[in-house]
Design a protein around this motif. Structure first.
Motif, PDB file in Angstrom:
ATOM      1  N   VAL A  32       0.837  -1.204   0.000  1.00 37.83           N
ATOM      2  CA  VAL A  32       0.000   0.000   0.000  1.00 37.83           C
ATOM      3  C   VAL A  32       0.870   1.251   0.000  1.00 37.83           C
ATOM      4  O   VAL A  32       0.592   2.218  -0.726  1.00 37.83           O
ATOM      5  CB  VAL A  32      -0.953  -0.007   1.214  1.00 37.83           C
ATOM      6  CG1 VAL A  32      -1.720   1.313   1.301  1.00 37.83           C
ATOM      7  CG2 VAL A  32      -1.930  -1.175   1.113  1.00 37.83           C
ATOM      8  N   HIS A  33       1.944   1.249   0.791  1.00 34.61           N
ATOM      9  CA  HIS A  33       2.862   2.393   0.818  1.00 34.61           C
ATOM     10  C   HIS A  33       3.578   2.566  -0.517  1.00 34.61           C
ATOM     11  O   HIS A  33       3.702   3.687  -1.025  1.00 34.61           O
ATOM     12  CB  HIS A  33       3.898   2.211   1.928  1.00 34.61           C
ATOM     13  CG  HIS A  33       3.362   2.417   3.311  1.00 34.61           C
ATOM     14  ND1 HIS A  33       3.019   3.655   3.804  1.00 34.61           N
ATOM     15  CD2 HIS A  33       3.114   1.530   4.313  1.00 34.61           C
ATOM     16  CE1 HIS A  33       2.591   3.532   5.053  1.00 34.61           C
ATOM     17  NE2 HIS A  33       2.639   2.256   5.380  1.00 34.61           N
ATOM     18  N   VAL A  34       4.090   1.465  -1.064  1.00 36.93           N
ATOM     19  CA  VAL A  34       4.843   1.543  -2.315  1.00 36.93           C
ATOM     20  C   VAL A  34       3.974   2.057  -3.443  1.00 36.93           C
ATOM     21  O   VAL A  34       4.381   2.936  -4.223  1.00 36.93           O
ATOM     22  CB  VAL A  34       5.440   0.159  -2.660  1.00 36.93           C
ATOM     23  CG1 VAL A  34       6.015   0.167  -4.081  1.00 36.93           C
ATOM     24  CG2 VAL A  34       6.534  -0.222  -1.673  1.00 36.93           C
ATOM     25  N   VAL A  35       2.757   1.547  -3.544  1.00 35.58           N
ATOM     26  CA  VAL A  35       1.853   1.974  -4.617  1.00 35.58           C
ATOM     27  C   VAL A  35       1.456   3.434  -4.427  1.00 35.58           C
ATOM     28  O   VAL A  35       1.448   4.222  -5.380  1.00 35.58           O
ATOM     29  CB  VAL A  35       0.608   1.071  -4.654  1.00 35.58           C
ATOM     30  CG1 VAL A  35      -0.436   1.621  -5.633  1.00 35.58           C
ATOM     31  CG2 VAL A  35       0.993  -0.347  -5.046  1.00 35.58           C
ATOM     32  N   GLY A  36       1.133   3.827  -3.210  1.00 31.37           N
ATOM     33  CA  GLY A  36       0.715   5.199  -2.958  1.00 31.37           C
ATOM     34  C   GLY A  36       1.798   6.218  -3.250  1.00 31.37           C
ATOM     35  O   GLY A  36       1.511   7.310  -3.735  1.00 31.37           O
ATOM     36  N   SER A  37       3.041   5.869  -2.981  1.00 29.72           N
ATOM     37  CA  SER A  37       4.154   6.811  -3.179  1.00 29.72           C
ATOM     38  C   SER A  37       4.881   6.592  -4.502  1.00 29.72           C
ATOM     39  O   SER A  37       5.941   7.182  -4.727  1.00 29.72           O
ATOM     40  CB  SER A  37       5.157   6.676  -2.030  1.00 29.72           C
ATOM     41  OG  SER A  37       5.685   5.351  -1.980  1.00 29.72           O
ATOM     42  N   TRP A  38       4.357   5.731  -5.341  1.00 31.29           N
ATOM     43  CA  TRP A  38       4.989   5.451  -6.631  1.00 31.29           C
ATOM     44  C   TRP A  38       5.115   6.721  -7.487  1.00 31.29           C
ATOM     45  O   TRP A  38       4.222   7.563  -7.429  1.00 31.29           O
ATOM     46  CB  TRP A  38       4.139   4.415  -7.364  1.00 31.29           C
ATOM     47  CG  TRP A  38       4.794   3.757  -8.528  1.00 31.29           C
ATOM     48  CD1 TRP A  38       4.618   4.063  -9.837  1.00 31.29           C
ATOM     49  CD2 TRP A  38       5.728   2.674  -8.485  1.00 31.29           C
ATOM     50  NE1 TRP A  38       5.382   3.230 -10.617  1.00 31.29           N
ATOM     51  CE2 TRP A  38       6.074   2.369  -9.818  1.00 31.29           C
ATOM     52  CE3 TRP A  38       6.324   1.944  -7.459  1.00 31.29           C
ATOM     53  CZ2 TRP A  38       6.975   1.360 -10.140  1.00 31.29           C
ATOM     54  CZ3 TRP A  38       7.211   0.940  -7.777  1.00 31.29           C
ATOM     55  CH2 TRP A  38       7.528   0.658  -9.087  1.00 31.29           C
ATOM     56  N   PRO A  39       6.199   6.909  -8.222  1.00 25.94           N
ATOM     57  CA  PRO A  39       7.275   5.941  -8.494  1.00 25.94           C
ATOM     58  C   PRO A  39       8.510   6.112  -7.628  1.00 25.94           C
ATOM     59  O   PRO A  39       9.606   5.723  -8.041  1.00 25.94           O
ATOM     60  CB  PRO A  39       7.592   6.229  -9.960  1.00 25.94           C
ATOM     61  CG  PRO A  39       7.392   7.716 -10.076  1.00 25.94           C
ATOM     62  CD  PRO A  39       6.247   8.073  -9.148  1.00 25.94           C
ATOM     63  N   SER A  40       8.385   6.704  -6.453  1.00 21.52           N
ATOM     64  CA  SER A  40       9.575   6.992  -5.645  1.00 21.52           C
ATOM     65  C   SER A  40      10.325   5.726  -5.232  1.00 21.52           C
ATOM     66  O   SER A  40      11.533   5.762  -5.051  1.00 21.52           O
ATOM     67  CB  SER A  40       9.172   7.785  -4.398  1.00 21.52           C
ATOM     68  OG  SER A  40       8.306   7.013  -3.581  1.00 21.52           O
ATOM     69  N   GLY A  41       9.641   4.596  -5.095  1.00 25.54           N
ATOM     70  CA  GLY A  41      10.319   3.377  -4.677  1.00 25.54           C
ATOM     71  C   GLY A  41      10.744   2.468  -5.801  1.00 25.54           C
ATOM     72  O   GLY A  41      11.337   1.409  -5.551  1.00 25.54           O
ATOM     73  N   ARG A  42      10.473   2.863  -7.038  1.00 29.18           N
ATOM     74  CA  ARG A  42      10.772   1.984  -8.164  1.00 29.18           C
ATOM     75  C   ARG A  42      12.266   1.700  -8.301  1.00 29.18           C
ATOM     76  O   ARG A  42      12.687   0.547  -8.458  1.00 29.18           O
ATOM     77  CB  ARG A  42      10.247   2.595  -9.463  1.00 29.18           C
ATOM     78  CG  ARG A  42      10.560   1.751 -10.684  1.00 29.18           C
ATOM     79  CD  ARG A  42      10.089   2.404 -11.975  1.00 29.18           C
ATOM     80  NE  ARG A  42      10.487   1.622 -13.120  1.00 29.18           N
ATOM     81  CZ  ARG A  42       9.797   0.606 -13.622  1.00 29.18           C
ATOM     82  NH1 ARG A  42       8.657   0.251 -13.040  1.00 29.18           N
ATOM     83  NH2 ARG A  42      10.231  -0.071 -14.666  1.00 29.18           N
ATOM     84  N   GLY A  43      13.084   2.751  -8.229  1.00 24.23           N
ATOM     85  CA  GLY A  43      14.520   2.560  -8.384  1.00 24.23           C
ATOM     86  C   GLY A  43      15.088   1.612  -7.353  1.00 24.23           C
ATOM     87  O   GLY A  43      15.925   0.758  -7.667  1.00 24.23           O
ATOM     88  N   GLN A  44      14.644   1.744  -6.121  1.00 21.63           N
ATOM     89  CA  GLN A  44      15.156   0.886  -5.060  1.00 21.63           C
ATOM     90  C   GLN A  44      14.754  -0.568  -5.279  1.00 21.63           C
ATOM     91  O   GLN A  44      15.546  -1.486  -5.054  1.00 21.63           O
ATOM     92  CB  GLN A  44      14.630   1.369  -3.709  1.00 21.63           C
ATOM     93  CG  GLN A  44      15.195   0.595  -2.530  1.00 21.63           C
ATOM     94  CD  GLN A  44      14.694   1.143  -1.219  1.00 21.63           C
ATOM     95  OE1 GLN A  44      14.321   2.302  -1.121  1.00 21.63           O
ATOM     96  NE2 GLN A  44      14.685   0.300  -0.213  1.00 21.63           N
ATOM     97  N   LEU A  45      13.537  -0.787  -5.719  1.00 22.34           N
ATOM     98  CA  LEU A  45      13.097  -2.155  -5.981  1.00 22.34           C
ATOM     99  C   LEU A  45      13.886  -2.784  -7.124  1.00 22.34           C
ATOM    100  O   LEU A  45      14.300  -3.938  -7.044  1.00 22.34           O
ATOM    101  CB  LEU A  45      11.605  -2.173  -6.311  1.00 22.34           C
ATOM    102  CG  LEU A  45      10.644  -1.881  -5.159  1.00 22.34           C
ATOM    103  CD1 LEU A  45       9.213  -1.786  -5.671  1.00 22.34           C
ATOM    104  CD2 LEU A  45      10.739  -2.967  -4.093  1.00 22.34           C
ATOM    105  N   VAL A  46      14.105  -2.028  -8.180  1.00 24.49           N
ATOM    106  CA  VAL A  46      14.826  -2.557  -9.339  1.00 24.49           C
ATOM    107  C   VAL A  46      16.280  -2.813  -8.977  1.00 24.49           C
ATOM    108  O   VAL A  46      16.847  -3.868  -9.295  1.00 24.49           O
ATOM    109  CB  VAL A  46      14.705  -1.594 -10.532  1.00 24.49           C
ATOM    110  CG1 VAL A  46      15.596  -2.061 -11.684  1.00 24.49           C
ATOM    111  CG2 VAL A  46      13.256  -1.489 -10.988  1.00 24.49           C
ATOM    112  N   ARG A  47      16.914  -1.851  -8.299  1.00 23.64           N
ATOM    113  CA  ARG A  47      18.326  -2.036  -7.916  1.00 23.64           C
ATOM    114  C   ARG A  47      18.490  -3.195  -6.952  1.00 23.64           C
ATOM    115  O   ARG A  47      19.512  -3.885  -6.966  1.00 23.64           O
ATOM    116  CB  ARG A  47      18.870  -0.757  -7.270  1.00 23.64           C
ATOM    117  CG  ARG A  47      19.074   0.395  -8.229  1.00 23.64           C
ATOM    118  CD  ARG A  47      19.882   1.506  -7.569  1.00 23.64           C
ATOM    119  NE  ARG A  47      19.267   1.970  -6.340  1.00 23.64           N
ATOM    120  CZ  ARG A  47      18.370   2.943  -6.275  1.00 23.64           C
ATOM    121  NH1 ARG A  47      17.970   3.546  -7.382  1.00 23.64           N
ATOM    122  NH2 ARG A  47      17.859   3.315  -5.112  1.00 23.64           N
ATOM    123  N   GLY A  48      17.502  -3.411  -6.117  1.00 21.57           N
ATOM    124  CA  GLY A  48      17.588  -4.494  -5.141  1.00 21.57           C
ATOM    125  C   GLY A  48      17.296  -5.861  -5.713  1.00 21.57           C
ATOM    126  O   GLY A  48      17.314  -6.843  -4.981  1.00 21.57           O
TER     127      GLY A  48
END
Length: 496
Positions: free
Chosen positions: A301-317
């Motif tokens: 819920v947090h990731v979707v609501g604040s998207w795309p701010s967490g996209r880079g971290q998810l991809v890099r991880g």
């Protein structure tokens, strides 16, 4: 009374003899400290797998059971199989007492070499921790059993290293390790299981020492013993749980380890929800590995609501592709929902008593109130939506507006409130004077504000779907700056 003596004396003597025999049978290990001989971690009487984990001069030795290890771990199931042994030329402990015969080791065998025995157990498989590559997470590798020497002691290991055991690549896990470490709060000390959990003088342990503890936790859970995880410091507990899940992923044991991690972290309750709000991408990955529906849903819920701010971290991880797919699907769903709400907001209108739509000709003041609302809406929402999705053409992620616009989220929350959260009395009064300076009396202003309240009520109903708060975090979503209305269904969990 003499006839009672023969019946009493033998009974007393027999019970004393049994007690002496029982006491004597408990001290085979020697020394003053009693150590169980068939309990975790040393099943010397029944164990058939030896695991040696050494680091920085420390060594932990386990005598465990192939049956339990293979039930808990796909790695052990594969590497202890006869098929794997035949393919890699590894014998299953076929060395006799004289070191020459080829006697298979099994429970009924009466001839077992000293190299195959640890206490009274019969060792058929042996594993050691491999530290050869500093860049990789150390992995257990299967070693050949040691043949006995002429004097009954074990000789050195075979100089020829065995083939690498079947396991998953560790590059993904290494990437996760770096990413998790970069996104979690850094602590000055590590939890030491031999000290009280509330101690303020806990020593700083090295990564190698922590590896010993990680492996110990892994094997403890296999035998249904509670792992040693920090009971009060959630930041420390998170790091320990993360590395333990990485090991479980390496050894194909996530279904066994995950529930323990889930149970431990959920005990933090409110503190856990706050940590997830701070580091949602990290906890999304942890929730996925632990198969924790609660943690995964909260982070999603947090990731979707604040998207795309967490996209880079998810991809890099190196997040699993199926996790990223779920996130992107939910982002598209939220964007579509926002667009539907915005279209409904722009369709808000007023009607006369006859049911006609208000115009400057039939209800000028009402039309002014509607004009003010629409002008305010365009200024704050960023323009009239040009694409209205339908049930036949939904999910067009490239056509929908961004699902993570903090200003829009604030706008929706304003419209979701009653009263004067926006377009208050002074604004109404100023607008009415500018638009109709010859008629700005009290009655006109009251009618204007009354009609504007009707419009606000319709707007409040229109944004209601976006105002749902699907988080465990007790914050109402107001202080987060993004929408928290994403609903996680059973089919959204990306694991079997």
């Amino acid at each position: 009374m003499s006839h009672r003596a023969p019946s009493i004396a033998p009974s007393t003597t027999s019970s004393r003899t049994l007690r002496r025999h029982h006491r004597g049978s408990r001290s085979h290990t020697g020394g003053s400290t009693y150590r169980p001989q068939n309990e975790f971690p040393n099943f010397a009487q029944t164990g058939d797998v030896e695991i040696v984990i050494a680091a920085e001069g420390q060594e932990r030795r386990y005598i465990l059971h192939r049956l339990i290890l293979s039930q808990c771990s796909g790695f052990f199931e594969a590497s202890t199989s006869e098929e794997w042994s035949r393919q890699n030329g590894a014998g299953l402990g076929r060395i006799g007492e004289d070191g020459a015969d080829d006697l298979p080791v099994h429970t009924g065998s009466s001839r077992v070499s000293s190299a195959q025995k640890a206490g009274d157990g019969r060792i058929r498989w042996r594993y050691e921790l491999d530290w050869q590559d500093d860049e990789d997470i150390p992995m257990l590798v299967r070693k050949p059993l040691q043949p006995p020497s002429l004097f009954g002691s074990s000789s050195s290991h075979s100089p020829q290293p065995p083939p690498p055991p079947p396991s998953k690549p560790t590059s993904f896990l290494r990437n996760m390790t770096h990413n998790f470490s970069n996104t979690t709060v850094q602590t000055a000390s590590s939890y030491h299981p031999q000290l009280p959990s509330h101690s303020s003088t806990q020593p700083v342990t090295t990564a190698d020492s922590e590896t010993l503890q990680d492996y110990d936790n892994l094997l403890r859970i296999f035998y249904n013993h509670p792992p040693t995880l920090h009971p009060s410091n959630i930041a420390e507990a998170y790091i320990q749980c993360k590395t333990l899940l990485q090991l479980a992923d390496m050894y194909d044991a996530l279904p066994i380890i995950g529930p323990r991690i889930d149970h431990h972290l959920l005990q933090f309750q409110g503190r856990l929800w706050k940590q997830i709000a701070k580091y949602p991408p990290s906890y999304l990955k942890l929730g996925y590995l632990a198969r924790s529906k609660v943690i995964f849903a909260e982070a999603l819920v947090h990731v979707v609501g604040s998207w795309p701010s967490g996209r880079g971290q998810l991809v890099r991880g190196g997040v699993a592709p199926q996790v990223l797919e779920v996130v992107e699907d939910k982002v598209d769903e939220l964007a579509e929902r926002r667009m539907l709400v915005e279209a409904r907001l722009f369709r808000i209108t007023l009607t006369t008593t006859k049911g006609d739509r208000v115009t400057p000709q039939n209800a000028y003041v009402d039309w002014l109130a509607l004009s003010l609302f629409r002008s305010w809406l365009i200024d704050n929402i960023g323009g009239v939506p040009t694409i209205i999705p339908s049930s036949a053409n939904s999910g067009s992620g490239n056509q929908t507006p961004s699902a993570a616009n903090s200003s829009s989220s604030t706008l929706y929350r304003k419209m979701g409130q009653a009263g004067s959260a926006y377009l208050a009395h002074d604004e109404c009064k100023k607008f009415l004077r500018l638009s109709r300076p010859e008629d700005h009396g009290r009655e006109t202003l009251k009618r204007f504000e009354r009609k504007l309240d009707e419009i606000k009520a319709m707007a409040r109903e229109a944004v209601r779907p976006l105002m749902k708060h699907n988080l465990e975090l007790d914050a109402g979503g107001g202080g987060l700056g993004y929408l928290t209305c994403t609903k996680v269904e059973e089919e959204d969990y990306p694991w079997d």
